[in-house]
Scaffold this motif. Structure first.
Motif, PDB file in Angstrom:
ATOM      1  N   GLU A  26      -8.556 -12.146  -1.362  1.00 19.24           N
ATOM      2  CA  GLU A  26      -7.356 -11.595  -0.824  1.00 19.24           C
ATOM      3  C   GLU A  26      -7.923  -9.930  -0.166  1.00 19.24           C
ATOM      4  O   GLU A  26      -7.452  -9.873   0.901  1.00 19.24           O
ATOM      5  CB  GLU A  26      -6.474 -10.995  -2.006  1.00 19.24           C
ATOM      6  N   LEU A  29     -10.086 -11.562   3.252  1.00 21.81           N
ATOM      7  CA  LEU A  29      -9.489 -12.734   4.357  1.00 21.81           C
ATOM      8  C   LEU A  29      -9.124 -11.854   5.453  1.00 21.81           C
ATOM      9  O   LEU A  29      -9.372 -12.251   6.663  1.00 21.81           O
ATOM     10  CB  LEU A  29      -8.451 -13.445   3.680  1.00 21.81           C
TER      11      LEU A  29
ATOM     12  N   GLN B  53      -3.394 -16.374   6.126  1.00 24.68           N
ATOM     13  CA  GLN B  53      -3.022 -14.787   5.800  1.00 24.68           C
ATOM     14  C   GLN B  53      -1.777 -14.292   6.253  1.00 24.68           C
ATOM     15  O   GLN B  53      -1.104 -13.323   5.555  1.00 24.68           O
ATOM     16  CB  GLN B  53      -4.154 -13.954   6.561  1.00 24.68           C
ATOM     17  N   ALA B  56       0.766 -15.471   3.402  1.00 22.77           N
ATOM     18  CA  ALA B  56       0.563 -14.790   2.578  1.00 22.77           C
ATOM     19  C   ALA B  56       0.747 -13.273   2.573  1.00 22.77           C
ATOM     20  O   ALA B  56       1.501 -12.713   1.546  1.00 22.77           O
ATOM     21  CB  ALA B  56      -1.051 -14.416   1.891  1.00 22.77           C
ATOM     22  N   GLN B  59       4.842 -13.121   2.144  1.00 23.52           N
ATOM     23  CA  GLN B  59       5.424 -13.323   0.996  1.00 23.52           C
ATOM     24  C   GLN B  59       6.112 -12.176   0.390  1.00 23.52           C
ATOM     25  O   GLN B  59       5.297 -11.302   0.716  1.00 23.52           O
ATOM     26  CB  GLN B  59       4.735 -14.157   0.029  1.00 23.52           C
ATOM     27  N   SER B  64       0.153  -8.168  -4.498  1.00 24.94           N
ATOM     28  CA  SER B  64      -1.175  -8.922  -4.712  1.00 24.94           C
ATOM     29  C   SER B  64      -2.257  -8.428  -3.844  1.00 24.94           C
ATOM     30  O   SER B  64      -3.413  -8.653  -4.216  1.00 24.94           O
ATOM     31  CB  SER B  64      -1.101 -10.275  -4.939  1.00 24.94           C
ATOM     32  N   ASN B  65      -1.818  -8.170  -2.583  1.00 25.21           N
ATOM     33  CA  ASN B  65      -2.790  -7.707  -1.446  1.00 25.21           C
ATOM     34  C   ASN B  65      -3.135  -6.059  -1.548  1.00 25.21           C
ATOM     35  O   ASN B  65      -4.057  -5.708  -0.943  1.00 25.21           O
ATOM     36  CB  ASN B  65      -2.178  -7.892  -0.069  1.00 25.21           C
ATOM     37  N   ARG B  67      -4.214  -2.338  -2.865  1.00 22.16           N
ATOM     38  CA  ARG B  67      -5.556  -1.832  -3.831  1.00 22.16           C
ATOM     39  C   ARG B  67      -5.027  -1.029  -5.044  1.00 22.16           C
ATOM     40  O   ARG B  67      -3.888  -0.977  -5.027  1.00 22.16           O
ATOM     41  CB  ARG B  67      -6.476  -0.970  -2.765  1.00 22.16           C
TER      42      ARG B  67
END
Lengths: 110, 255
Positions: A26, A29, B53, B56, B59, B64-65, B67
């Motif tokens: 993640e 990418l 990407q 994702a 979404q 979840s992406n 930090r």
């Protein structure tokens, strides 16, 4: 030509299959995508400059992706992942802009 | 830009090599196909990655992406928000309890008022009543009983504590009248004839005693040639009701 078709095909496949990004991938990418985009723009510019070479393109594409991912990975390990990601995106963005400007001069003669 | 220079030098190298091996066309062609295929694979992978990407990223689960630092910030925000909302919940629950309390008080007051209204309705004769009491049968073969005699019966029942009285088909209340109409007796304008049936609700023994007291109404009836029979019952139902006229001149005085 092949590259453009393959790009479109890849996008279509990605949209059709709707894969989920693996967790370990993640953070890398998006950076890898930007790095690859930089390589593609460089390739297009070289093509317009009539100095395109497949080997250079392939090597620069792969190395761009790997190095960008590596930098982010190291940044994450050092605790400055967010900042390094930003740095990579900024640098690659500048390069993409430069290449885009060169392409523009070729295409529009302006 | 350094990359580009590198590209150019490499390219010029290749260019000279190209001139040198111009005669060897076939291997060059195969390598060009291989290179094109490689480029195609790479760009397809790029397109695929872009699509993945973008999908994702679009979404709803964008957490979840993020930090760790961002997540900690978001978590702090959510905790603060949760605390605020919990506080709100506590306040609202308090309000709810207060309102429920006042609602209970209102309901209790309403219930009390309804009970009062029912009791008053029974006493005033506007509601049917039931309970232990007596059924009285008064016979008067000689037609000697006057309105006063019948009123005496009612007065005796009242004196014995009768809470609801029905005389014949008429509910007896505070304004009930006994009048003589010719040879008969009318109760509240309803002409009745013997034998008279009277129902009263109260303690049956007390009523019986009151009616049969020596020199009382029973004795008076018998003296007039009739008879008065008291039948104690566990359940007397008084179904006859009367309507009350609404006061025209009098209104409740403030206290």
């Amino acid at each position: 030509m092949i590259a453009a078709l393959a790009l479109v095909a890849g996008i279509v496949v990605g949209l059709l299959f709707r894969p989920t990004v693996p967790t370990w991938m993640e953070p890398y990418l998006p950076i890898a995508v930007v790095a690859a985009l930089d390589a593609v723009f460089g390739g297009v510019r070289a093509r317009l400059d009539h100095i395109f070479d497949a080997k250079v393109f392939v090597v620069s594409f792969i190395s761009n992706v790997v190095v960008a991912a590596l930098i982010v990975f190291m940044g994450d390990k050092l605790g400055v992942g967010a900042q390094l990601s930003t740095a990579v995106v900024v640098v690659l963005g500048i390069r993409i802009f430069g290449n885009a400007a060169a392409i523009r001069r070729h295409v529009f003669r302006a | 830009m350094a990359d580009k220079n590198e590209d150019e030098t490499t390219q010029s190298d290749e260019g000279t090599a190209d001139v040198k091996t111009a005669s060897a066309r076939k291997p060059r062609l195969a390598s060009r196909y291989r290179a094109a295929a490689l480029i195609g694979v790479l760009t397809a992978a790029l397109g695929f990655a872009i699509a993945v990407q973008v999908r994702a990223n679009s979404q709803s689960d964008s957490l979840s992406n993020l930090r760790e630092d961002d997540l900690i910030g978001i978590l702090d925000n959510q905790n603060a928000r949760g605390d605020r909302l919990r506080q709100q919940i506590a306040e609202l629950e308090q309000t709810l309890r207060r309102l429920q309390g006042s609602g209970d008080r209102n309901a209790a007051a309403k219930q009390q008022a309804e009970q009062d209204a029912a009791a008053l309705g029974v006493l005033l004769g506007t509601l049917p009543a039931t309970g232990p009491g007596v059924a009285v049968t008064i016979t008067d073969p000689d037609h000697k009983l006057t309105a006063e005699d019948l009123l005496d019966v009612v007065e005796e029942l009242r004196g014995a504590g009768a809470e609801a009285i029905q005389f014949g088909p008429v509910r007896v209340s505070t304004s009930t009248s006994f009048t003589t109409v010719g040879n008969a007796v009318a109760v509240d304008g309803t002409v009745l004839s013997a034998p008279y049936r009277v129902f009263a609700i109260a303690d049956p023994k007390t009523l019986d005693t009151a009616l049969n007291i020596p020199g009382g109404v029973a004795a008076a009836t018998r003296a007039a040639g009739g008879d008065l029979v008291v039948d104690q019952q566990d359940t007397v139902t008084i179904a006859a009701i009367r309507t009350l006229p609404s006061p025209k001149y009098a209104s409740p005085a403030p206290h």
